[in-house]
Scaffold this motif. Structure first.
Motif, PDB file in Angstrom:
ATOM      1  N   MET A 183      20.044  13.754   9.992  1.00  0.00           N
ATOM      2  CA  MET A 183      18.954  13.347   9.112  1.00  0.00           C
ATOM      3  C   MET A 183      18.132  12.195   9.689  1.00  0.00           C
ATOM      4  O   MET A 183      17.023  11.917   9.223  1.00  0.00           O
ATOM      5  CB  MET A 183      19.491  12.949   7.736  1.00  0.00           C
ATOM      6  N   LEU A 184      18.681  11.495  10.675  1.00  0.00           N
ATOM      7  CA  LEU A 184      17.949  10.390  11.291  1.00  0.00           C
ATOM      8  C   LEU A 184      17.401  10.765  12.663  1.00  0.00           C
ATOM      9  O   LEU A 184      16.690   9.968  13.271  1.00  0.00           O
ATOM     10  CB  LEU A 184      18.847   9.156  11.406  1.00  0.00           C
ATOM     11  N   ASN A 185      17.707  11.950  13.130  1.00  0.00           N
ATOM     12  CA  ASN A 185      17.245  12.379  14.460  1.00  0.00           C
ATOM     13  C   ASN A 185      16.005  13.254  14.346  1.00  0.00           C
ATOM     14  O   ASN A 185      15.993  14.409  14.778  1.00  0.00           O
ATOM     15  CB  ASN A 185      18.367  13.103  15.208  1.00  0.00           C
TER      16      ASN A 185
ATOM     17  N   PHE B  70      11.458  -1.873   6.271  1.00  0.00           N
ATOM     18  CA  PHE B  70      11.497  -0.550   5.659  1.00  0.00           C
ATOM     19  C   PHE B  70      10.101  -0.074   5.248  1.00  0.00           C
ATOM     20  O   PHE B  70       9.739   1.092   5.458  1.00  0.00           O
ATOM     21  CB  PHE B  70      12.420  -0.555   4.444  1.00  0.00           C
ATOM     22  N   TYR B  71       9.293  -0.963   4.694  1.00  0.00           N
ATOM     23  CA  TYR B  71       7.973  -0.584   4.179  1.00  0.00           C
ATOM     24  C   TYR B  71       6.859  -0.792   5.204  1.00  0.00           C
ATOM     25  O   TYR B  71       5.682  -0.650   4.860  1.00  0.00           O
ATOM     26  CB  TYR B  71       7.654  -1.383   2.912  1.00  0.00           C
TER      27      TYR B  71
ATOM     28  N   ILE C  55      27.457   5.720  14.447  1.00  0.00           N
ATOM     29  CA  ILE C  55      27.519   6.540  13.233  1.00  0.00           C
ATOM     30  C   ILE C  55      26.134   6.950  12.749  1.00  0.00           C
ATOM     31  O   ILE C  55      25.923   8.079  12.306  1.00  0.00           O
ATOM     32  CB  ILE C  55      28.307   5.797  12.134  1.00  0.00           C
ATOM     33  N   PHE C  56      25.149   6.055  12.841  1.00  0.00           N
ATOM     34  CA  PHE C  56      23.797   6.395  12.402  1.00  0.00           C
ATOM     35  C   PHE C  56      23.037   7.165  13.479  1.00  0.00           C
ATOM     36  O   PHE C  56      22.239   8.047  13.166  1.00  0.00           O
ATOM     37  CB  PHE C  56      23.031   5.128  12.015  1.00  0.00           C
TER      38      PHE C  56
ATOM     39  N   SER D 271      11.195   5.043   9.566  1.00  0.00           N
ATOM     40  CA  SER D 271      11.333   3.843   8.731  1.00  0.00           C
ATOM     41  C   SER D 271      12.794   3.557   8.409  1.00  0.00           C
ATOM     42  O   SER D 271      13.222   2.392   8.387  1.00  0.00           O
ATOM     43  CB  SER D 271      10.522   4.008   7.438  1.00  0.00           C
ATOM     44  N   ASN D 272      13.561   4.618   8.151  1.00  0.00           N
ATOM     45  CA  ASN D 272      14.994   4.440   7.888  1.00  0.00           C
ATOM     46  C   ASN D 272      15.709   3.867   9.109  1.00  0.00           C
ATOM     47  O   ASN D 272      16.511   2.933   8.992  1.00  0.00           O
ATOM     48  CB  ASN D 272      15.629   5.784   7.522  1.00  0.00           C
ATOM     49  N   ARG D 273      15.410   4.421  10.274  1.00  0.00           N
ATOM     50  CA  ARG D 273      16.091   3.984  11.503  1.00  0.00           C
ATOM     51  C   ARG D 273      15.774   2.519  11.821  1.00  0.00           C
ATOM     52  O   ARG D 273      16.675   1.744  12.141  1.00  0.00           O
ATOM     53  CB  ARG D 273      15.676   4.859  12.691  1.00  0.00           C
TER      54      ARG D 273
END
Length: 482
Positions: A229-231, A317-318, A223-224, A239-241
């Motif tokens: 938006m993540l590709n 994430f950071y 799904i991700f 960072s999101n991935r």
């Protein structure tokens, strides 16, 4: 505020007073040079003594310099991009805050036009809001997650909310980081670098909601992976991935631990891993016997708590908050010059999490150690080790630990959760090295296996095998056998 002088940066006396707690805690060395050219070296733990002696004749008209490690944190000049306008010579007034964001974080600009438009809209909303209220603009995404809390599976709609929430947090975090750097280089008090407690709480609450959701089953396994938006190769999407992938990997680890992972690793250790750990421990000058798995892992292998998973997710994430260049680190020869990777975004991210966001060591060490690569990369570990260098009673008996205190006290040289994230980060970086998702992730995994666990050992062999198993079991990705 800071003036480069060889490997030191000049700092004025007022700034020493403001920063004394950090300097004492991190034992940041200070060099004083008086008008006669006499140098006095003051250890960080003796800063209070110096402050009490400011009228001493030896310190009359003295100049003060922070030691070279500190420049890694305070100097925003990135040696890979020669981007120095943040610290020296930038005319901040010619940019709006929106423009300045992309002036500094060029790597945050998406190549995907749809994502670029969505991120620009979000950035405009954020910079229009007062500093301490910016995370509250993201509350609708958080509220939507709470409304869907009873959903049995993560749906496409929930996935979009998670992505937008993470992207907004990434933008706000980078704006705070810029504000902090302006504060450091400013001698005035009119730039407030303090992150208030509400911001700290909001960060934890938002990430807690995301971590809770990702423990659920997904409506679609990929799904991700299939989200537009993540590709994209920009650092916000990266960072999101890796945050999402790290959380998934942590939950997977706990699940296989419940199915006897510890026993299996003890059985496999001598035949599969012993020779590899001999190479690692020899390289790191850890020469004690390692004939059993228990000789490598202090206190053995264990599960992660929910609280730890949350902290690791925040650190993941950071982790690239201070990275300004487009290309992340991969421990191949083309990235390593003279045996050292000259990029200091890892200690900067460590300090951002520790002193601005007030996060636990579990989060800070993920960011600070994620390019350690068993001595092939860079990170904050050297600072901890150097503090113990002159202590004849100090010794390192184990390589690996699950406990952050063992790393901070330099009692172990590898932090297991950071080793997990190191693999996740390199995998994602390689997958998007050409600007978009590699259509054959099996090739990326095989490259990592050959380059980093066989030709040389830069990533942890046990962690990597667990990651390969994770990719196969959860995403159907299988290494192509030679």
């Amino acid at each position: 505020m800071f003036k480069a002088m060889n490997k030191y940066y000049e700092i004025n006396f007022d700034k020493i007073i403001e920063m004394k707690e950090i300097m004492i805690k991190e034992d940041i060395e200070l060099t004083c040079v008086n008008s006669n050219g006499i140098s006095i070296i003051v250890p960080g733990n003796a800063i209070d003594i110096l402050l009490g002696q400011k009228d001493n004749i030896l310190l009359k008209d003295a100049k003060y310099y922070i030691s070279s490690f500190s420049t890694k944190f305070f100097n925003l000049n990135n040696p890979q991009t020669n981007e120095n306008s943040v610290v020296e010579g930038a005319d901040d007034n010619k940019y709006s805050e929106y423009e300045y964001f992309y002036h500094i974080y060029k790597n945050c600009m998406p190549s995907n036009e749809k994502l670029k438009s969505a991120n620009n809209t979000l950035l405009n909303k954020i910079v229009s809001e007062k500093t301490n209220n910016r995370l509250y603009l993201l509350k609708p995404y958080l509220d939507q997650l709470k409304l869907e809390a009873k959903a049995p599976k993560v749906t496409a709609e929930i996935a979009v909310n998670i992505e937008r929430l993470l992207t907004g947090m990434g933008i706000v975090g980078r704006l705070d980081f810029i504000r902090h750097l302006k504060y450091i280089k400013s001698s005035s008090k009119n730039v407030n670098a303090k992150i208030n407690s509400e911001t700290e709480t909001m960060v934890v609450n938002m990430m807690s909601s995301i971590v809770t959701y990702l423990e659920k089953e997904y409506f679609f396994r990929d799904i991700f992976d299939n989200m537009d938006m993540l590709n994209d190769s920009n650092i916000l999407s990266h960072s999101n991935r890796v945050c999402i992938l790290m959380i998934e990997f942590l939950y997977y680890y706990n699940n296989i631990f419940n199915k006897g992972l510890s026993t299996k690793l003890r059985q496999d250790y001598k035949n599969i891993y012993l020779d590899k750990y001999k190479i690692i421990t020899t390289k790191l000058n850890l020469m004690k016997g390692i004939e059993k798995l228990e000789n490598i892992y202090k206190l053995g292998i264990r599960k992660f708590t929910s609280s730890e998973i949350l902290s690791y997710a925040i650190g993941a994430f950071y982790h690239d908050m201070a990275m300004l260049n487009m290309t992340d680190f991969v421990p191949t020869d083309e990235f390593i010059k003279d045996g050292d990777f000259k990029d200091f975004h890892t200690p900067k991210a460590y300090y951002f999490l520790k002193y601005l966001l007030n996060q636990k060591y579990e989060a800070c060490l993920i960011a600070g150690l994620h390019h350690e690569c068993y001595g092939y990369g860079s990170g904050i570990l050297k600072n901890f080790v150097d503090k113990k260098a002159n202590d004849p009673k100090h010794k390192v008996d184990f390589l690996m630990s699950f406990e952050p205190e063992d790393i901070v006290n330099a009692e172990c040289l590898a932090y297991f959760p950071a080793k997990m994230f190191e693999v996740v980060d390199i995998y994602d970086t390689l997958t998007f090295m050409q600007g978009n998702r590699n259509k054959k992730p099996e090739e990326v995994a095989l490259f990592m296996k050959n380059m980093f666990t066989e030709d040389k050992i830069a990533i942890d062999p046990i962690v990597f095998d667990l990651f390969i198993q994770f990719l196969y079991d959860t995403k159907g990705i299988n290494i192509i056998k030679e």
